[in-house]
Write an enzyme that holds these catalytic residues in place. Structure first.
Site, PDB file in Angstrom:
ATOM      1  N   ASP A  39      -6.945   3.882  -5.087  1.00 25.95           N
ATOM      2  CA  ASP A  39      -7.447   3.885  -3.508  1.00 25.95           C
ATOM      3  C   ASP A  39      -8.219   5.164  -3.515  1.00 25.95           C
ATOM      4  OD1 ASP A  39      -7.890   1.513  -1.310  1.00 25.95           O
ATOM      5  OD2 ASP A  39      -7.507   3.612  -0.317  1.00 25.95           O
ATOM      6  N   LYS A  83       0.826  -1.158  -0.184  1.00 23.12           N
ATOM      7  CA  LYS A  83       0.131  -0.016   0.030  1.00 23.12           C
ATOM      8  C   LYS A  83       1.005   1.235  -0.189  1.00 23.12           C
ATOM      9  CE  LYS A  83      -4.432   0.810  -0.113  1.00 23.12           C
ATOM     10  NZ  LYS A  83      -5.703  -0.310  -0.353  1.00 23.12           N
TER      11      LYS A  83
HETATM   12  N1  GLU Z   1      -7.077  -0.244  -3.333  1.00 26.44           N
HETATM   13  C1  GLU Z   1      -7.822  -1.272  -3.747  1.00 26.44           C
HETATM   14  C2  GLU Z   1      -7.844  -2.436  -2.479  1.00 26.44           C
HETATM   15  O1  GLU Z   1      -7.907  -1.856  -1.469  1.00 26.44           O
HETATM   16  C3  GLU Z   1      -7.420  -1.786  -4.928  1.00 26.44           C
HETATM   17  C4  GLU Z   1      -5.746  -2.306  -5.105  1.00 26.44           C
HETATM   18  C5  GLU Z   1      -5.226  -2.785  -6.384  1.00 26.44           C
HETATM   19  O2  GLU Z   1      -6.082  -2.905  -7.292  1.00 26.44           O
HETATM   20  O3  GLU Z   1      -4.021  -3.108  -6.582  1.00 26.44           O
HETATM   21  O4  GLU Z   1      -7.816  -3.344  -2.447  1.00 26.44           O
END
Ligand code: GLU
Length: 441
Positions: free
Chosen positions: A158, A118
């Site tokens: 996100d 993240k």
């Molecule tokens: N932010 C999204 C999540 O919390 C997607 C992350 C992504 O597609 O890599 O899963």
């Protein structure tokens, strides 16, 4: 947990996320002395590495602004680091550590080979112009680009990061790397390597999961009243699919309050959610101003004050408190599925589960988003693009498989499913086994 609390005082979101997983896996962990011997838990709760960097950019008035940027590469046991970027004024290392930790288990559930990561920044998109967003994204990528790669670490969107931001970041990445490496980011535009259905996937996948939860409990979504929080990308996808499946979306919300929509959200309103997001105003009241009489705005209230059958938190962590859970149950809500990451506070989950409410956690419910990112990576690696039907069929299959894993590990003596336990144990077993097999590293 005691050691972590001493080591990371005040990292509340991170400690909360770890506590939930450790509570769930305790019994299973104790049945596997080989996990204990390899200190799997002690290793799994720490990120592999954290990059922190300064992001300096110039606003429209010519003033120099400085933000902090981060990328947390949490776990790469089952695949390259994968997870979104969050741009929000409240972003801290604790928030990103909780999200990276959750992502590790979520990605394991998707059945695809993706590790957890993240990142993001304390940059606040609210009130920023398009040019300011572009300059910030470029400055952010200028620092990040050497840490990422299609087989190394693949960021995506996100909260505060959607297709527009991914576009600006990809443009800068391409300029710096001098390679057309589409697989380095997901959530790209349809003409330059993006997957059909990626924008809708988190919300669509969530509703496919809700359908499985309901079916398993002998219920049907048709005619149900659904309350959503937020009006961003996730709430948008959820509103489309819930409506398509015959439910009525009776509430959306924002930081300013709630919009009640007694007759159910319409296509025009769903389309307007995109305009609201692009405006960076962050006000749900705009919906009521645009559709007077159809959407009724109440300042300072949450979506959970609206009478509904199914409540879907789609906005931010800890957005549904124990008091909210009590209000929902008193109003007749019988199903709550987290679409946001860790959308419910621990007291709320406890209250919902003890009152027999169907409850499922974000790492299972919202995994369709990152799963479709995984499908985007596969298309990029093969230099191909699949049709909407192909992607949707695969998403269906993945959500069904996540539900099956939750049932396998979460079934209770009375036949009901503890989805929190099921999701945590299933994700843990996959990651822990991979870590064990790869030795002490
Ligand atoms: N932010 C999204 C999540 O919390 C997607 C992350 C992504 O597609 O890599 O899963």
């Amino acid at each position: 947990m005691a050691k972590l609390q001493v080591k990371y005082p005040g990292e509340n979101e991170y400690l909360q996320a770890v506590q939930e997983v450790l509570d769930s896996i305790e019994d299973v962990y104790n049945q596997h002395p080989e996990f204990e011997q390899a200190k799997i838990v002690e290793r799994m709760v720490e990120p592999d590495r954290i990059f922190t960097f300064r992001v300096t950019w110039t606003d429209d008035r010519g003033e120099v602004q400085t933000n902090l940027g981060y990328r947390i590469q949490f776990n790469s046991a089952i695949g390259p680091y994968k997870g979104g970027l969050r741009f929000h004024r409240a972003v801290t290392p604790s928030m990103l550590k909780f999200l990276g930790f959750e992502q590790t288990f979520k990605n394991a559930l998707t059945t695809l080979p993706m590790g957890g990561a993240k990142g993001g920044s304390d940059f606040d998109p609210a009130g920023k112009s398009n040019n300011e967003i572009m300059r910030f994204c470029q400055a952010f990528m200028y620092e990040l680009w050497q840490c990422i790669g299609p087989d190394q670490d693949i960021p995506a969107g996100d909260v505060g990061v959607g297709g527009r931001e991914i576009g600006y970041m990809y443009g800068m990445y391409k300029k710096l790397a001098r390679q057309y490496n589409t697989g380095v980011l997901t959530g790209k535009g349809g003409t330059w390597g993006g997957s059909i259905l990626r924008p809708e996937a988190t919300g669509f996948g969530a509703l496919y999961f809700v359908e499985h939860v309901l079916k398993h409990a002998g219920k049907d979504i048709k005619g149900c009243r659904v309350a959503l929080s937020g009006f961003g990308n996730v709430a948008w996808g959820a509103a489309i699919k819930a409506t398509e499946l015959g439910a009525k979306v009776v509430a959306i919300s924002g930081p300013d309050g709630v919009c009640e929509i007694p007759e159910g959200i319409t296509k025009d309103m769903i389309d307007y959610m995109l305009v609201m997001r692009a405006s960076n105003r962050n006000k749900v009241q705009d919906m009521a101003d645009m559709f007077p009489g159809k959407a009724v705005f109440t300042e300072g209230k949450k979506a959970w004050s609206v009478k509904c059958d199914i409540a879907l938190p789609c906005a931010f962590q800890n957005e549904l408190s124990e008091d909210d859970a009590k209000e929902l149950v008193a109003n007749g809500t019988w199903c709550v599925c987290e679409v946001s990451n860790m959308g419910c506070q621990p007291g709320a989950i406890h209250y919902l589960q003890h009152n027999g409410i169907l409850f499922a956690p974000g790492k299972a419910v919202n995994a369709g988003g990152v799963a479709t990112s995984g499908l985007e990576m596969t298309q990029n690696a093969g230099h191909i693009s699949w049709s909407g039907k192909e992607v949707d069929d695969k998403l269906h299959f993945i959500m069904q498989s996540i539900h099956e894993q939750c049932v396998k590990y979460g079934v209770q003596p009375d036949g009901s499913i503890d989805y929190v336990k099921g999701a945590n144990i299933a994700g843990f077993m996959k990651v822990a086994t991979a870590m064990l097999e790869q030795g002490i590293i």
